[in-house]
Design a protein around this motif. Structure first.
Motif, mmCIF file in Angstrom:
data_model
loop_
_atom_site.group_PDB
_atom_site.id
_atom_site.type_symbol
_atom_site.label_atom_id
_atom_site.label_comp_id
_atom_site.label_asym_id
_atom_site.label_seq_id
_atom_site.Cartn_x
_atom_site.Cartn_y
_atom_site.Cartn_z
ATOM 1 N N UNK A 254 0.849 -1.196 0.000
ATOM 2 C CA UNK A 254 0.000 0.000 0.000
ATOM 3 C C UNK A 254 0.884 1.245 0.000
ATOM 4 N N UNK A 255 0.550 2.201 -0.816
ATOM 5 C CA UNK A 255 1.285 3.462 -0.889
ATOM 6 C C UNK A 255 0.323 4.584 -0.550
ATOM 7 N N UNK A 256 0.680 5.370 0.463
ATOM 8 C CA UNK A 256 -0.203 6.447 0.902
ATOM 9 C C UNK A 256 0.102 7.734 0.151
ATOM 10 N N UNK A 257 -0.774 8.692 0.350
ATOM 11 C CA UNK A 257 -0.579 9.989 -0.305
ATOM 12 C C UNK A 257 0.657 10.704 0.216
ATOM 13 N N UNK A 258 1.113 10.347 1.413
ATOM 14 C CA UNK A 258 2.316 10.954 1.964
ATOM 15 C C UNK A 258 3.592 10.295 1.499
ATOM 16 N N UNK B 100 5.356 3.672 1.971
ATOM 17 C CA UNK B 100 5.068 2.331 1.463
ATOM 18 C C UNK B 100 4.892 1.382 2.643
ATOM 19 N N UNK B 101 3.759 0.701 2.679
ATOM 20 C CA UNK B 101 3.454 -0.245 3.753
ATOM 21 C C UNK B 101 3.115 -1.590 3.133
ATOM 22 N N UNK B 102 3.769 -2.625 3.625
ATOM 23 C CA UNK B 102 3.484 -3.990 3.184
ATOM 24 C C UNK B 102 2.894 -4.744 4.361
ATOM 25 N N UNK B 103 1.702 -5.331 4.166
ATOM 26 C CA UNK B 103 1.026 -6.070 5.225
ATOM 27 C C UNK B 103 0.519 -7.398 4.680
ATOM 28 N N UNK B 104 0.158 -8.264 5.611
ATOM 29 C CA UNK B 104 -0.387 -9.565 5.215
ATOM 30 C C UNK B 104 -1.793 -9.385 4.646
ATOM 31 N N UNK B 105 -2.257 -10.379 3.915
ATOM 32 C CA UNK B 105 -3.579 -10.282 3.300
ATOM 33 C C UNK B 105 -4.694 -10.367 4.330
ATOM 34 N N UNK B 106 -4.372 -10.786 5.530
ATOM 35 C CA UNK B 106 -5.381 -10.780 6.593
ATOM 36 C C UNK B 106 -5.472 -9.421 7.276
ATOM 37 N N UNK B 107 -4.597 -8.465 6.899
ATOM 38 C CA UNK B 107 -4.554 -7.097 7.424
ATOM 39 C C UNK B 107 -4.245 -7.066 8.923
ATOM 40 N N UNK B 108 -3.660 -8.137 9.437
ATOM 41 C CA UNK B 108 -3.364 -8.195 10.872
ATOM 42 C C UNK B 108 -1.898 -7.940 11.177
#
Length: 722
Positions: free
Chosen positions: A120-124, A127-135
């Motif tokens: 995920x890339x935010x407007x700021x 870059x954030x990489x997370x698991x598909x369970x979002x946990x």
């Protein structure tokens, strides 16, 4: 096509993305339009509710393929303007409530090729990489820059960010590499790498494999690095060092690491060094743990990859892509580029069938403009010379079909004679509308399935302009018989007229079968006029043959009965005669006495007319009348008929009819008295035959004993007189 019919007039598409064979679009009303398979003949489009609205719009979205999702269905991940993420599947939307994890909205998302992570890339610019369970948060990296034009995965553990003239590769532990360019860039994500395309070149960005890093890491003491470095050392010292290492498993792992590094390497010189290192280690392995086969297979794969990576084919594929494609798909891609010679050599080298390559070469040659000036015989000789040289079984039917498509019908006929499969020859001839040759081939094969294939194809061609189709069928003696059997057993409803024509118009017409068919069709007609017309046709067909005189007479009688029945229904206003037999017609005429008392005399006259015309015996008529009067409840007429004169059938049918219709015992007993009168009359006449007949027909046990005694007396008396 993307919008469903109910949404096409009210909504417009804002964003769309393609994921495999699926297509997902986001509308201005924040609804999702999904097409599971765009390759289908009729693609199905359905809607998915996103749970969003115009006041809470979606900023970006990503698609998870069904084979990678936890639910087994297509899933869509949406980012919202309030810093949250919504997961949409067939069960509906589910808000993951990630408002506190992100400081700014997510402007871009990308799913890892293995479906385990979401970038995920935010407007700021974070870059954030997370698991598909979002946990679980795997990585957070601040680019300190504006959002890039592209964000995609490089392999399964690295993320590539691409600006107009720069790229940033972020690894799994926050390690990063920056690449700059003087030209505008466009990046395409592939299975294990990223392909960077500019207006002048195409490059591959790939993370160094773990095995390669293990070998080339500074101060590495791993056995794989020792094998690689040992290539430059003295052989004796190297062998001694390896001998000291008696761990067979570690040596096997070291050999595997060098083999995989060779496969992942692009430079042939380095590939050779990796393979030499693997071979040096393989010499120290005991025979049961030999790695010779793996090394030979790796060398074969590298030779193939190095050839296709040259400038002429231009297929720069990695080993991972080659393994996913399979050699067969690689050959297909070479054939699309008309690299037939290279494809043929690769097929020979890998032990694959050369037939697809030869067929594609021959078909492509026929489509070239240069061959149009060649004579068919010359071109056939060229093709056969080349195909025979390779000594493999080539299906000439496909090449002949290509020749026919190219407008060279005579060449196609020449090539089809080389086809070894009779079925393929017949199918191609039918496709070329060479019906006569196809039928001859089928008859020559003596296979009934092939004969029917040709025969039914010719039969279907009758629906379109096809000259001499009937002549082709009736030219052969046995072929019309097969066609009749097919019409009769499988499709008589649709092909009645064709079956009739095949029976009548052949060289040896079968008028009896044609007449029987007309009779059957007559009984299936719903109108009286159609039935009469069919029966007349049947009678005329039966009249053509002396052997069918009986059928002709019976058809005439059935036609006459049909006319009489139609007249009865019109005259008496009933619908109980058509389709009935003579017996049933007489039965219904007797039964109408109770409802049409004003026409009783007319009905009796019609009964007499039917009896005379169809020669109905008196005894049979009596049985019919007894059953009809009893069934219709005309008991007065029933008793009158029983008493008006001695019945030809006796009184037993009357008693049985009374018992069947549950009449009182008092009425039934009167008929037993009639048996007594019959016995007395027969005794008075001294007629032993009539006495015996009364004994057989009556059901009174006591009367039977009396008759038996009377018969004995009569027998003694006649004996004494003699």
């Amino acid at each position: 096509m993307v919008l469903s019919p109910d949404a096409a007039d009210k909504q417009t598409i804002v964003k769309a993305t393609v994921c495999g064979s699926a297509l997902v679009a986001l509308t201005n009303m924040m609804n999702l339009q999904v097409c599971d398979d765009v390759r289908a003949t009729v693609p199905l489009v359905f809607s998915m509710l996103s749970g969003l609205s115009v006041s809470r719009p979606a900023i970006a979205f990503a698609v998870v393929k069904p084979d990678l999702s936890s639910s087994g269905h297509l899933e869509v991940i949406l980012s919202t303007n309030d810093n949250s993420v919504i997961l949409v599947d067939s069960n509906g939307p589910e808000d993951q409530l990630l408002h506190k994890r992100f400081q700014t909205p997510i402007v871009d998302m990308s799913v890892a090729p293995n479906g385990r992570f979401l970038a995920c890339l935010t407007a700021g610019g974070v870059l954030t990489v997370m698991s598909m369970s979002f946990s679980t948060k795997i990585l957070e990296f601040d680019t300190a820059s504006s959002p890039p034009a592209q964000m995609l995965w490089c392999g399964e553990d690295s993320v590539m960010l691409c600006w107009e003239k720069a790229m940033l590769l972020v690894g799994p532990y926050g390690h990063w590499l920056r690449f700059s360019s003087k030209r505008s860039l466009h990046v395409v994500a592939e299975a294990d790498c990223c392909r960077v395309i500019t207006d002048g070149l195409c490059e591959v960005v790939q993370r160094i494999p773990a095995s390669t890093g293990l070998i080339h890491h500074a101060d590495s003491t791993h056995l794989a690095a020792m094998l690689y470095d040992a290539i430059e050392d003295l052989p004796s010292a190297t062998d001694a060092n390896l001998t000291c290492c008696s761990l067979t498993v570690e040596l096997q792992n070291a050999i595997d690491a060098n083999i995989f590094s060779a496969l992942a390497e692009f430079e042939p010189s380095k590939q050779k060094r990796y393979l030499r290192a693997a071979m040096r280690g393989e010499k120290q392995l005991p025979p049961p743990f030999s790695k010779t086969a793996e090394i030979v297979l790796a060398a074969r794969n590298l030779r193939v990859l190095n050839h296709v990576r040259r400038a002429r084919p231009g297929l720069f594929v990695t080993f991972c892509q080659y393994k996913r494609l399979s050699p067969f798909m690689l050959i297909d891609r070479l054939l699309v580029r008309n690299e037939h010679m290279l494809a043929l050599h690769i097929s020979q080298y890998l032990g694959m069938s050369q037939t697809p390559v030869l067929i594609n070469w021959a078909c492509t040659k026929l489509e070239q403009p240069l061959v149009t000036c060649k004579v068919d015989e010359q071109l056939r000789n060229e093709l056969e010379t080349c195909l025979v040289t390779h000594r493999c079984l080539v299906p000439y039917a496909q090449i002949a079909a290509a020749a026919d498509m190219a407008g060279r019908r005579s060449l196609a006929k020449m090539l089809i004679q080389r086809e070894t499969s009779t079925l393929e020859r017949i199918k191609l001839l039918l496709g070329m509308q060479e019906y006569e040759n196809a039928l001859k081939e089928a008859l020559r094969s003596m296979q009934i399935d092939l004969v029917y294939l040709a025969l039914l194809s010719i039969d279907r061609a009758r629906s379109v302009p096809c000259p001499n189709s009937d002549d082709l069928i009736y030219k052969h003696t046995d072929v019309p018989c097969l066609l009749r059997i097919h019409y009769r057993d499988y499709c008589w409803r649709d092909r009645r007229r064709l079956l009739h024509n095949s029976l009548v118009n052949s060289k040896s017409p079968s008028y009896v079968d044609a007449g029987n068919l007309a009779v059957k069709n007559g009984y299936r007609e719903k109108t009286i006029e159609g039935r009469i017309m069919k029966f007349r046709e049947a009678a005329a067909l039966f009249a053509h043959s002396r052997a069918s005189c009986f059928q002709a007479k019976q058809t005439e009688e059935e036609l006459e009965l049909l006319r009489l029945q139609h007249g009865f229904e019109e005259r008496f206003g009933v619908s109980c005669f058509l389709g009935m037999s003579v017996t049933e017609t007489l039965h219904n005429l007797f039964a109408l006495w109770i409802t049409h008392r004003q026409h009783v005399s007319v009905l009796k006259a019609q009964v007499d007319r039917l009896q005379r015309h169809f020669k109905v015996p008196e005894r049979r008529l009596s049985y019919i009348k007894i059953q009809a009067l009893a069934a219709s409840g005309q008991w007065d007429e029933f008793h009158r008929f029983a008493l008006e004169r001695r019945p030809l059938v006796g009184y037993r049918p009357f008693v049985l009819a009374l018992l069947h219709h549950s009449q009182p015992i008092s009425i039934i007993s009167t008929y037993f008295k009639l048996w007594q009168q019959a016995m007395e009359t027969a005794w008075h006449l001294k007629d032993s035959e009539k006495l015996n007949k009364v004994r057989v027909n009556c059901n009174d046990v006591q009367l039977k004993k009396v008759i038996a005694a009377r018969l004995a007396q009569l027998s003694h008396r006649l004996h004494d007189e003699a």
